[in-house]
Motif scaffolding. Structure first.
Motif, PDB file in Angstrom:
ATOM      1  N   GLY A 198      11.155 -19.631  -2.296  1.00  0.00           N
ATOM      2  CA  GLY A 198      12.327 -20.384  -2.750  1.00  0.00           C
ATOM      3  C   GLY A 198      12.425 -20.412  -4.271  1.00  0.00           C
ATOM      4  N   ARG A 250      14.555 -19.135  -6.549  1.00  0.00           N
ATOM      5  CA  ARG A 250      15.850 -19.481  -7.159  1.00  0.00           C
ATOM      6  C   ARG A 250      16.205 -20.937  -6.914  1.00  0.00           C
ATOM      7  NH1 ARG A 250      19.365 -14.859  -4.574  1.00  0.00           N
ATOM      8  NH2 ARG A 250      17.760 -15.140  -3.015  1.00  0.00           N
ATOM      9  N   PHE A 251      15.654 -21.501  -5.851  1.00  0.00           N
ATOM     10  CA  PHE A 251      15.933 -22.891  -5.499  1.00  0.00           C
ATOM     11  C   PHE A 251      15.020 -23.857  -6.245  1.00  0.00           C
ATOM     12  CE2 PHE A 251      15.591 -26.665  -2.806  1.00  0.00           C
ATOM     13  CZ  PHE A 251      16.930 -26.966  -2.620  1.00  0.00           C
ATOM     14  N   LYS A 294      12.493 -25.457   0.148  1.00  0.00           N
ATOM     15  CA  LYS A 294      13.954 -25.332   0.254  1.00  0.00           C
ATOM     16  C   LYS A 294      14.459 -25.528   1.678  1.00  0.00           C
ATOM     17  CE  LYS A 294      15.889 -21.191   0.524  1.00  0.00           C
ATOM     18  NZ  LYS A 294      16.522 -19.906   0.215  1.00  0.00           N
ATOM     19  N   TYR A 337       9.025 -10.965   1.411  1.00  0.00           N
ATOM     20  CA  TYR A 337       9.846 -10.851   2.615  1.00  0.00           C
ATOM     21  C   TYR A 337       9.592  -9.580   3.433  1.00  0.00           C
ATOM     22  CZ  TYR A 337      13.792 -11.066   5.769  1.00  0.00           C
ATOM     23  OH  TYR A 337      14.561 -11.092   6.894  1.00  0.00           O
ATOM     24  N   ASP A 352      17.884 -20.513   6.046  1.00  0.00           N
ATOM     25  CA  ASP A 352      18.701 -21.210   5.050  1.00  0.00           C
ATOM     26  C   ASP A 352      20.210 -21.033   5.245  1.00  0.00           C
ATOM     27  OD1 ASP A 352      18.936 -18.565   4.271  1.00  0.00           O
ATOM     28  OD2 ASP A 352      18.353 -18.914   2.183  1.00  0.00           O
ATOM     29  N   ILE A 404      22.812 -10.796   4.841  1.00  0.00           N
ATOM     30  CA  ILE A 404      22.387 -12.183   4.615  1.00  0.00           C
ATOM     31  C   ILE A 404      21.096 -12.508   5.347  1.00  0.00           C
ATOM     32  CG2 ILE A 404      24.699 -13.044   4.080  1.00  0.00           C
ATOM     33  CD1 ILE A 404      24.725 -14.242   6.969  1.00  0.00           C
ATOM     34  N   ASP A 425      24.722 -19.124   2.736  1.00  0.00           N
ATOM     35  CA  ASP A 425      23.278 -19.312   2.665  1.00  0.00           C
ATOM     36  C   ASP A 425      22.952 -20.117   1.410  1.00  0.00           C
ATOM     37  OD1 ASP A 425      23.838 -17.174   0.907  1.00  0.00           O
ATOM     38  OD2 ASP A 425      21.840 -16.340   1.156  1.00  0.00           O
ATOM     39  N   ASP A 458      20.641 -20.468  -1.650  1.00  0.00           N
ATOM     40  CA  ASP A 458      19.665 -19.825  -2.517  1.00  0.00           C
ATOM     41  C   ASP A 458      19.323 -20.690  -3.724  1.00  0.00           C
ATOM     42  OD1 ASP A 458      19.388 -17.474  -0.998  1.00  0.00           O
ATOM     43  OD2 ASP A 458      21.180 -16.618  -1.907  1.00  0.00           O
ATOM     44  N   THR A 459      20.285 -21.494  -4.158  1.00  0.00           N
ATOM     45  CA  THR A 459      20.104 -22.280  -5.379  1.00  0.00           C
ATOM     46  C   THR A 459      20.460 -23.741  -5.112  1.00  0.00           C
ATOM     47  OG1 THR A 459      22.386 -21.950  -6.104  1.00  0.00           O
ATOM     48  CG2 THR A 459      20.773 -20.278  -6.792  1.00  0.00           C
ATOM     49  N   ASP A 480      24.105 -24.032  -4.605  1.00  0.00           N
ATOM     50  CA  ASP A 480      24.519 -23.749  -3.223  1.00  0.00           C
ATOM     51  C   ASP A 480      24.346 -24.985  -2.350  1.00  0.00           C
ATOM     52  OD1 ASP A 480      24.997 -21.069  -3.913  1.00  0.00           O
ATOM     53  OD2 ASP A 480      23.041 -20.397  -3.160  1.00  0.00           O
TER      54      ASP A 480
END
Length: 191
Positions: free
Chosen positions: A27, A29-30, A35, A88, A109, A146, A171, A173-174, A177
């Motif tokens: 996570g 970027r989150f 997340k 991933y 997510d 996605i 989705d 990501d941040t 979002d």
């Protein structure tokens, strides 16, 4: 190993497939690995995804050392596959090696994903008859995956199925979002 699957040759055993929810990411970027355990519309992100797939097959959750502490309660309910948390593609490969195909793969997510959207994709994916079929979302002239795929066989042949963007495919990501998702559902939990 076959590099393709005959059109129509793939069948879901008893109309159920293996479902792999990827829940082991950092996570970045989150801002942290927690997340997918953040609430949107009064439920954790991962719970919203699990509800959408709950009647479609046997659910497995891929966790890693990064998310293991967050996911202990879910691993008491669902079958968890612990990966090494290398990233991933490696975690996906590791988890897939422990499951029988076909496997529906999706990220944890997607706060607004629905069983109808997933069933639509699966129907089209099984009809395509390729070993790997990926859902892409198209927006402003560009189509991007996605994280939803049907892995039905071994081989390098794949196909994409494109859908126009809608909130169903949003989705997270941040943090931005997450705030947008909260606005969509009117939740204050996301703020």
């Amino acid at each position: 190993m076959r590099s393709s699957v005959r059109r129509g040759a793939m069948r879901r055993q008893g109309n159920r497939i293996s479902i792999l929810v990827m829940a082991g990411g950092l996570g970045r970027r989150f801002g942290g690995a927690g997340k997918i355990f953040t609430e949107v519309c009064g439920k954790r992100l991962i719970e919203r995804v699990l509800e959408a797939v709950s009647k479609l097959g046997e659910i497995y959750i891929a966790v890693s050392p990064h998310t293991k502490a967050y996911s202990e309660d879910l691993c008491r309910i669902y079958r968890c596959i612990e990966t090494r948390g290398k990233g991933y593609p490696w975690d996906l490969s590791e988890a897939l090696s422990k499951l029988e195909k076909p496997v529906l793969v999706l990220p944890a997510d997607l706060p607004f994903i629905t069983s109808d959207a997933i069933e639509s994709f699966l129907s089209k994916a099984f009809e395509v008859g390729k070993p790997v079929v990926t859902l892409r979302v198209c927006r402003e002239g560009s189509c991007k995956p996605i994280g939803i795929s049907l892995i039905a066989g071994d081989g390098s042949s794949w196909a994409n199925i494109d859908y126009q963007y809608s909130e169903v495919f949003m989705d997270i990501d941040t943090v931005e979002d997450l705030i947008r998702a909260g606005e969509i559902c009117g939740s204050t939990a996301a703020r």
